[in-house]
Motif scaffolding. Structure first.
Motif, PDB file in Angstrom:
ATOM      1  N   UNK A   1      -3.425   4.953  -9.288  1.00  0.00           N
ATOM      2  CA  UNK A   1      -3.215   3.704 -10.025  1.00  0.00           C
ATOM      3  C   UNK A   1      -2.576   4.008 -11.377  1.00  0.00           C
ATOM      4  N   UNK A   2      -1.277   3.699 -11.564  1.00  0.00           N
ATOM      5  CA  UNK A   2      -0.404   3.051 -10.573  1.00  0.00           C
ATOM      6  C   UNK A   2      -0.007   3.997  -9.447  1.00  0.00           C
ATOM      7  N   UNK A   3       0.502   3.407  -8.391  1.00  0.00           N
ATOM      8  CA  UNK A   3       0.845   4.183  -7.206  1.00  0.00           C
ATOM      9  C   UNK A   3       1.955   5.178  -7.512  1.00  0.00           C
ATOM     10  N   UNK A   4       1.799   6.386  -6.980  1.00  0.00           N
ATOM     11  CA  UNK A   4       2.853   7.392  -7.081  1.00  0.00           C
ATOM     12  C   UNK A   4       3.632   7.503  -5.779  1.00  0.00           C
ATOM     13  N   UNK A   5       3.250   6.661  -4.793  1.00  0.00           N
ATOM     14  CA  UNK A   5       3.923   6.698  -3.493  1.00  0.00           C
ATOM     15  C   UNK A   5       5.289   6.035  -3.578  1.00  0.00           C
ATOM     16  N   UNK A   6       6.162   6.412  -2.681  1.00  0.00           N
ATOM     17  CA  UNK A   6       7.446   5.741  -2.544  1.00  0.00           C
ATOM     18  C   UNK A   6       7.202   4.254  -2.288  1.00  0.00           C
ATOM     19  N   UNK A   7       8.023   3.364  -2.870  1.00  0.00           N
ATOM     20  CA  UNK A   7       7.801   1.919  -2.710  1.00  0.00           C
ATOM     21  C   UNK A   7       7.742   1.436  -1.273  1.00  0.00           C
ATOM     22  N   UNK A   8       8.308   2.188  -0.344  1.00  0.00           N
ATOM     23  CA  UNK A   8       8.284   1.782   1.061  1.00  0.00           C
ATOM     24  C   UNK A   8       7.357   2.643   1.909  1.00  0.00           C
ATOM     25  N   UNK A   9       6.499   3.412   1.252  1.00  0.00           N
ATOM     26  CA  UNK A   9       5.620   4.342   1.967  1.00  0.00           C
ATOM     27  C   UNK A   9       4.181   3.847   1.952  1.00  0.00           C
ATOM     28  N   UNK A  10       3.519   3.906   3.112  1.00  0.00           N
ATOM     29  CA  UNK A  10       2.113   3.528   3.197  1.00  0.00           C
ATOM     30  C   UNK A  10       1.239   4.640   2.638  1.00  0.00           C
ATOM     31  N   UNK A  11       0.077   4.249   2.155  1.00  0.00           N
ATOM     32  CA  UNK A  11      -0.939   5.201   1.695  1.00  0.00           C
ATOM     33  C   UNK A  11      -2.129   5.117   2.649  1.00  0.00           C
ATOM     34  N   UNK A  12      -2.955   6.167   2.654  1.00  0.00           N
ATOM     35  CA  UNK A  12      -4.064   6.217   3.596  1.00  0.00           C
ATOM     36  C   UNK A  12      -5.320   6.720   2.896  1.00  0.00           C
ATOM     37  N   UNK A  13      -6.452   6.095   3.247  1.00  0.00           N
ATOM     38  CA  UNK A  13      -7.724   6.492   2.640  1.00  0.00           C
ATOM     39  C   UNK A  13      -8.853   6.235   3.632  1.00  0.00           C
ATOM     40  N   UNK A  14      -9.461   7.306   4.130  1.00  0.00           N
ATOM     41  CA  UNK A  14     -10.628   7.208   5.011  1.00  0.00           C
ATOM     42  C   UNK A  14     -10.427   6.222   6.160  1.00  0.00           C
ATOM     43  N   UNK A  15      -9.286   6.337   6.822  1.00  0.00           N
ATOM     44  CA  UNK A  15      -9.018   5.495   7.976  1.00  0.00           C
ATOM     45  C   UNK A  15      -8.458   4.122   7.660  1.00  0.00           C
ATOM     46  N   UNK A  16      -8.252   3.838   6.391  1.00  0.00           N
ATOM     47  CA  UNK A  16      -7.673   2.549   5.980  1.00  0.00           C
ATOM     48  C   UNK A  16      -6.232   2.794   5.536  1.00  0.00           C
TER      49      UNK A  16
ATOM     50  N   UNK B   1     -10.132  -0.230  -7.201  1.00  0.00           N
ATOM     51  CA  UNK B   1     -11.045   0.742  -7.827  1.00  0.00           C
ATOM     52  C   UNK B   1     -11.747   1.589  -6.762  1.00  0.00           C
ATOM     53  N   UNK B   2     -12.262   0.954  -5.718  1.00  0.00           N
ATOM     54  CA  UNK B   2     -12.993   1.695  -4.688  1.00  0.00           C
ATOM     55  C   UNK B   2     -12.068   2.639  -3.933  1.00  0.00           C
ATOM     56  N   UNK B   3     -10.879   2.175  -3.595  1.00  0.00           N
ATOM     57  CA  UNK B   3      -9.934   3.043  -2.889  1.00  0.00           C
ATOM     58  C   UNK B   3      -9.516   4.220  -3.761  1.00  0.00           C
ATOM     59  N   UNK B   4      -9.284   3.962  -5.036  1.00  0.00           N
ATOM     60  CA  UNK B   4      -8.893   5.047  -5.944  1.00  0.00           C
ATOM     61  C   UNK B   4     -10.032   6.045  -6.124  1.00  0.00           C
TER      62      UNK B   4
ATOM     63  N   UNK C   1     -11.780  -3.833  11.306  1.00  0.00           N
ATOM     64  CA  UNK C   1     -12.864  -3.829  12.270  1.00  0.00           C
ATOM     65  C   UNK C   1     -14.149  -4.220  11.554  1.00  0.00           C
ATOM     66  N   UNK C   2     -15.097  -4.849  12.252  1.00  0.00           N
ATOM     67  CA  UNK C   2     -16.366  -5.193  11.600  1.00  0.00           C
ATOM     68  C   UNK C   2     -17.095  -3.942  11.132  1.00  0.00           C
ATOM     69  N   UNK C   3     -17.747  -4.063   9.985  1.00  0.00           N
ATOM     70  CA  UNK C   3     -18.548  -2.967   9.452  1.00  0.00           C
ATOM     71  C   UNK C   3     -17.752  -1.841   8.834  1.00  0.00           C
ATOM     72  N   UNK C   4     -16.482  -2.066   8.551  1.00  0.00           N
ATOM     73  CA  UNK C   4     -15.689  -0.995   7.946  1.00  0.00           C
ATOM     74  C   UNK C   4     -16.319  -0.553   6.616  1.00  0.00           C
ATOM     75  N   UNK C   5     -16.421   0.751   6.369  1.00  0.00           N
ATOM     76  CA  UNK C   5     -17.075   1.237   5.139  1.00  0.00           C
ATOM     77  C   UNK C   5     -16.447   0.714   3.848  1.00  0.00           C
ATOM     78  N   UNK C   6     -15.127   0.487   3.833  1.00  0.00           N
ATOM     79  CA  UNK C   6     -14.507  -0.052   2.619  1.00  0.00           C
ATOM     80  C   UNK C   6     -15.060  -1.433   2.312  1.00  0.00           C
ATOM     81  N   UNK C   7     -15.162  -2.282   3.338  1.00  0.00           N
ATOM     82  CA  UNK C   7     -15.691  -3.623   3.120  1.00  0.00           C
ATOM     83  C   UNK C   7     -17.159  -3.581   2.728  1.00  0.00           C
ATOM     84  N   UNK C   8     -17.906  -2.623   3.277  1.00  0.00           N
ATOM     85  CA  UNK C   8     -19.307  -2.474   2.891  1.00  0.00           C
ATOM     86  C   UNK C   8     -19.412  -2.092   1.417  1.00  0.00           C
TER      87      UNK C   8
END
Length: 205
Positions: free
Chosen positions: A105-120, A93-96, A61-68
């Motif tokens: 970093x590196x990811x500890x998630x399952x290789x087929x599992x999505x991660x989530x951070x502040x709505x992203x 770096x910003x997401x971490x 979406x426009x104005x997403x805080x991650x992109x800002x």
């Protein structure tokens, strides 16, 4: 300021972040072939490997805080001597930093599992980069290998939304449209008009 060989990639990284920040929408690198409709949600991107997150295929979406945050940090993060300083390295770096327990970093998630951070949502590598860019025989170069039935096998087993060709690493590879390589099979199914033109003119993919 720019390394001649990296200029286009660095400019692309910066422009991508600013366009998505300002206008939102879907972004897909030109060397990515879509295999099925992309996820219909917004504010997502994907892992390119266990250590890096990239917006090379993404929707915001426009104005997403991650992109800002990415846009704000481009001037201080840019390193003309290295690769990806304002692209995957900066996004990761910003997401971490924002979600150190969810986006490791590196990811500890399952290789087929999505991660989530502040709505992203950070989708796993298998979504957009099912064939890795490494140099081992079973990785990127497998896109071009013929006579092994790899194309049909790939399409029958993958659930990926796209296939990235990593043009800077693979641009010298070529295959016959009459072959059974991954690239030939994917192009025939997902880019039929272009595929037929190439085939009718007896050209290489």
């Amino acid at each position: 300021m720019y390394s001649e060989g990296r200029t286009s990639a660095e400019v692309s990284d910066a422009v991508r972040a600013e366009l998505l920040r300002r206008y939102g929408g879907t972004y897909i690198d030109l060397d990515a072939i879509t295999l099925q409709p992309l996820p219909n949600t917004t504010n997502w991107l994907g892992r390119i490997d266990s250590k890096l997150v990239t917006a090379a295929v993404s929707r915001f979406d426009p104005g997403n805080p991650l992109l800002q945050s990415v846009a704000d940090n481009i001037p201080s993060s840019f390193n003309p001597q290295g690769c990806c300083s304002i692209g995957p390295n900066l996004f990761t770096h910003i997401l971490h930093q924002s979600c150190p327990k969810n986006v490791t970093t590196p990811s500890s998630a399952d290789p087929d599992q999505a991660e989530h951070c502040n709505g992203v949502t950070i989708f796993p590598r298998s979504y957009f980069y099912p064939i890795h860019y490494g140099y081992e025989e079973d990785q990127l170069q497998s896109i071009f290998r013929e006579g092994e039935g790899l194309g049909r096998a790939f399409l029958s087993n993958t659930h990926a939304f796209s296939l990235h060709l990593f043009h800077s690493l693979s641009h010298q590879g070529r295959v016959s449209p009459a072959g059974d390589s991954v690239l030939s099979e994917v192009a025939q199914r997902n880019c039929p008009s272009v595929f037929q033109i190439v085939k009718s003119k007896d050209l290489w993919l």
